[in-house]
Structure formats: C-alpha cells, structure tokens
Design a protein around this motif. Structure first.
Motif, short mmCIF file in Angstrom:
data_model
loop_
_atom_site.label_atom_id
_atom_site.label_comp_id
_atom_site.label_asym_id
_atom_site.label_seq_id
_atom_site.Cartn_x
_atom_site.Cartn_y
_atom_site.Cartn_z
N THR A 72 0.90 -1.21 0.11
CA THR A 72 -0.05 -0.08 0.05
C THR A 72 0.92 1.28 0.04
OG1 THR A 72 -1.51 -1.17 1.37
CG2 THR A 72 -1.85 0.99 1.11
N HIS B 154 2.55 4.48 1.00
CA HIS B 154 2.58 5.36 2.16
C HIS B 154 1.62 6.80 1.93
CE1 HIS B 154 3.81 5.10 6.26
NE2 HIS B 154 4.11 6.70 6.14
N HIS C 166 -13.94 2.08 15.04
CA HIS C 166 -12.86 1.16 14.62
C HIS C 166 -13.55 -0.23 14.30
CE1 HIS C 166 -9.39 -1.54 15.34
NE2 HIS C 166 -10.27 -2.09 16.15
N ARG D 150 -13.24 -1.17 4.91
CA ARG D 150 -12.03 -0.85 4.58
C ARG D 150 -11.80 0.34 3.55
NH1 ARG D 150 -7.67 -3.98 5.24
NH2 ARG D 150 -7.74 -5.78 6.78
N SER E 50 -5.89 8.06 15.94
CA SER E 50 -4.88 7.03 15.00
C SER E 50 -4.70 5.87 15.63
CB SER E 50 -3.56 8.16 14.70
OG SER E 50 -2.73 7.88 15.89
N GLU E 51 -5.14 5.93 16.86
CA GLU E 51 -5.06 4.75 17.80
C GLU E 51 -5.96 3.64 17.33
OE1 GLU E 51 -4.87 5.11 22.02
OE2 GLU E 51 -3.85 7.12 21.96
N TYR E 52 -7.28 4.17 16.75
CA TYR E 52 -8.46 3.41 16.38
C TYR E 52 -8.46 3.22 14.82
CZ TYR E 52 -9.22 4.13 21.31
OH TYR E 52 -9.02 4.06 22.81
N PRO F 78 -6.79 3.63 10.93
CA PRO F 78 -5.40 3.54 10.26
C PRO F 78 -5.35 4.52 9.60
CG PRO F 78 -6.84 1.40 9.78
CD PRO F 78 -7.56 2.42 10.59
N ILE F 79 -3.99 5.12 9.80
CA ILE F 79 -3.46 6.34 9.02
C ILE F 79 -4.18 6.63 7.61
CG2 ILE F 79 -1.75 7.79 8.10
CD1 ILE F 79 -2.14 7.84 11.21
N GLU F 80 -4.22 5.50 6.74
CA GLU F 80 -4.51 5.67 5.29
C GLU F 80 -5.99 5.64 5.20
OE1 GLU F 80 -2.83 3.18 6.69
OE2 GLU F 80 -3.89 1.22 6.20
N GLN F 81 -6.79 5.42 6.38
CA GLN F 81 -8.34 5.73 6.13
C GLN F 81 -8.76 7.18 7.25
OE1 GLN F 81 -9.30 1.29 6.87
NE2 GLN F 81 -11.46 2.43 6.22
#
Ligand SMILES: [Zn+2]
Length: 360
Positions: free
Chosen positions: A3, A5, A273, A278, A308-310, A312-315
């Motif tokens: 994926t 970055h 979360h 996806r 960002s703990e819950y 993903p950065i890309e989402q």
C-alpha cells in the motif's frame, strides 16, 4: 504490491461560515433571489474563500454564503408547490427550525448546488468541496396524508432523480468532494428509538448512492452530527452506538463525523474502529464550532493522535464537527472565530501528520 504510504492526513471543512452581517440584513429585508443582491453574495463568497485559503486549508468551500435559508432547504426554498410549515426540528435550548412541506406534485428542485460551485471555483486557487442535502432530509417534505394525484412513491422517484442530478452536476464540474449532509440520521434515532426511521433513511440514501460507480463514491461523503444552531443541538443525547453501525452501511467513500464535542471520544472511536469498512475514509471532527474558545493546534494534534490509535492512517482525515453557521441568520459564531478554528485544525493536523511520519 505494498500500500502506498500516505503523504498527508487529509483535512476538510464541513461547509458553512457565518455570513457578513450586512448581507444578512439585506437578505432578510428583501428577496433572497433578488438579482440586485448578486454583487453582495459575490463579495461575501470572494472574501470567504480568500480568508479560507489564508488559513492554509487545502480544501475550501464558499462558506454556503448563498445557501438560503439553510443547508437543508436551499434546493426547495420558494417552490410554488411547497409551504414553509413542514417538519419541525426541536433544539436543546427550546428553539425550533421548520422545513418545507410539499403541497402538490410533481417535485422538482428549485436550484442545484453546482450553481454555488460555479461561483466558488472562479475565486478559489485550491480544491473546492460542495455540500448537498440528503434525500432522507427532503423526504420529510411529503406530508403524512397522501397528496391527491401524486403518490409518495412517485415523490421518492422524483426526489432520487433530482438528488442524483445534483451530485452528478457537482462531480462533473470538478468538486473535490460532494458531501451529503445527513444530520437527521442521529435525530432519527431520537425520534424513533426502535431504529426503523433510521433504517428507512439509510435505505433511501443507499438507493441514491447505488447509482454511482465506486470511483464516483470515492468523491462522495456523508456528514453526521447532532445538529448545530445557536450553540444548541437536536440529538447529542443519542449514543453513537445507535447510529454508527448503520451509518457505515452507506455506500459512500467518506464519512465526516462530529467528534470534538462528544463527552467520551474514545467510546465513539471504538465504535468507528469496529464498524468502519476498508474502503471508507473517516474524517473525525477535531474542532467544536459551538465551543466559544479557539482550540489550540496542539489540542488538535493530540485529538488526531488519539484517533490514529483506532483508525489506520490511510483511512484517517480531520474535519470540523459541523458547519459554523448551517442557518443563514445565525451569527452566534463570528467569521473571525470560525477562521481561527479552521486554522487550528489545519495546523494541528499537520503537527500530527509529522509525528506520525506522514509528511510528503
Ligand atoms: Zn453538521
């Protein structure tokens, strides 16, 4: 293939900015469609976009300077076959706002939001997004009793066609995103705790979204919030646990979720979360428009790190919890305050991106 970055955490506004007082005065004492008002609307839009760009916001709006009277009824305001005595929204401080009621068929929009986009894109140097009202909100225009000669089914067909037309016109003209305002989603749970009303809204909006390709849906989003008018809400007491599992069933690529004003953000993040899909980008609210204090960039940064703990950065993306003035005559927040908060969102999101290693 790995994926790619992400190169930044996307950040977008919701839409509205308080209108200049002189514009409000001119409009309330006249006809919102009077051509003589055009230069005044244009001046307000130009100033809004200049100030928006000065905050560093990578995506701007026209501040909904011309959406009269509000985010929900701009498309139907002044229709000859509608009356201003429809569904009433009750806010937590006791005030109400009333939508329009359809009096006879057929149903057509009086105007599409791409007309606002045309003007905004003339002035903007960065991508412009456009908010539109959801079919579910406008579905409340059809009265409880059947309109003679125009069934509810015929109305829904017309409504869905008009909504799809509006989104396509905005996409075709190059809107960065088209955001469907769905504030009535959380309200639906309050009005009908059984969940039937919410589910009927989700089904209706999905009927519309199903007409778009997956590429198009990546440019379509849905906004949810507990309402925001004169510092009051209409459904903040509804637990997101009752809304979000259904919300993420909507076939949209982006979700703009009010979060900064929630009493327990981690509770909400856990639900996000669990139920996000996806292919959905989640823009979490990091600015509370109804909080009469400007959040610091560091505060925003920490909210993004928490999210960002819950997610993903890309989402992950960031936004404001709501527009700063969804109704035309609301000046409970000043323009200066709105832009200061937006600047904090932009700076705080960049600070978090740096810490998370998502710098270009
Ligand atoms: Zn909102």
């Amino acid at each position: 293939m790995a994926t790619p970055h992400p190169t930044a955490i996307p950040t977008e506004p919701i839409g509205s900015i308080p209108r200049p007082r002189d514009l409000i005065e001119r409009v309330v004492h006249g006809d919102s469609e009077d051509p003589a008002l055009t230069p005044h609307y244009e001046a307000a839009i130009r100033d809004t976009i200049e100030r928006f760009e000065a905050t560093g916001s990578p995506v701007v709006t026209d501040g909904e300077q011309r959406k009269y009277n509000n985010f929900a009824t701009y498309a139907v305001h002044g229709l000859p076959n509608a009356a201003p005595d429809g569904f009433t929204i009750a806010f937590s401080d006791g005030h109400t706002r009333t939508l329009w009621r359809l009096t006879r068929g057929p149903f057509r929009y009086a105007r599409y939001a791409d007309g606002y986009l045309d003007v905004a894109m003339r002035y903007a140097h960065v991508p412009v997004k456009q908010a539109v009202i959801s079919p579910s909100a406008l579905s409340l225009m059809y009265p409880a009793e059947t309109i003679p000669g125009y069934s509810r089914e015929e109305f829904i067909d017309d409504l869905l066609r008009e909504h799809e037309t509006e989104i396509r016109r905005c996409l075709d003209k190059g809107a960065h995103k088209v955001q469907v305002d769905f504030t009535e989603g959380r309200l639906a749970v309050k009005l009908d705790p059984s969940g039937h009303l919410l589910n009927s809204f989700i089904d209706l909006n999905n009927l519309a979204l199903s007409h778009f390709s997956s590429d198009e849906r990546r440019r379509i989003g849905v906004h949810t919030c507990p309402g925001n008018d004169f510092m009051a809400t209409h459904s903040a007491d509804v637990d997101y646990a009752e809304l979000l599992p259904s919300l993420f069933e909507l076939k949209a690529g982006n979700f703009y979720i009010a979060l900064a004003g929630e009493p327990d953000r981690r509770h909400v993040l856990k639900i996000i979360h669990k139920y996000r899909k996806r292919d959905q980008r989640i823009f979490v609210g990091v600015i509370a428009p109804s909080d009469p204090r400007v959040e610091s960039p560091e505060e925003v940064r920490d909210s993004v790190l928490e999210a960002s703990e819950y997610i993903p950065i890309e989402q992950l993306g960031t936004t404001d919890d709501c527009g700063f003035s969804p109704f035309f005559d609301n000046t409970s927040t000043t323009r200066d305050m709105a832009f200061a908060k937006i600047q904090a969102r932009v700076r705080g999101t960049a600070l978090a991106a740096k810490l998370l290693g998502v710098q270009p």
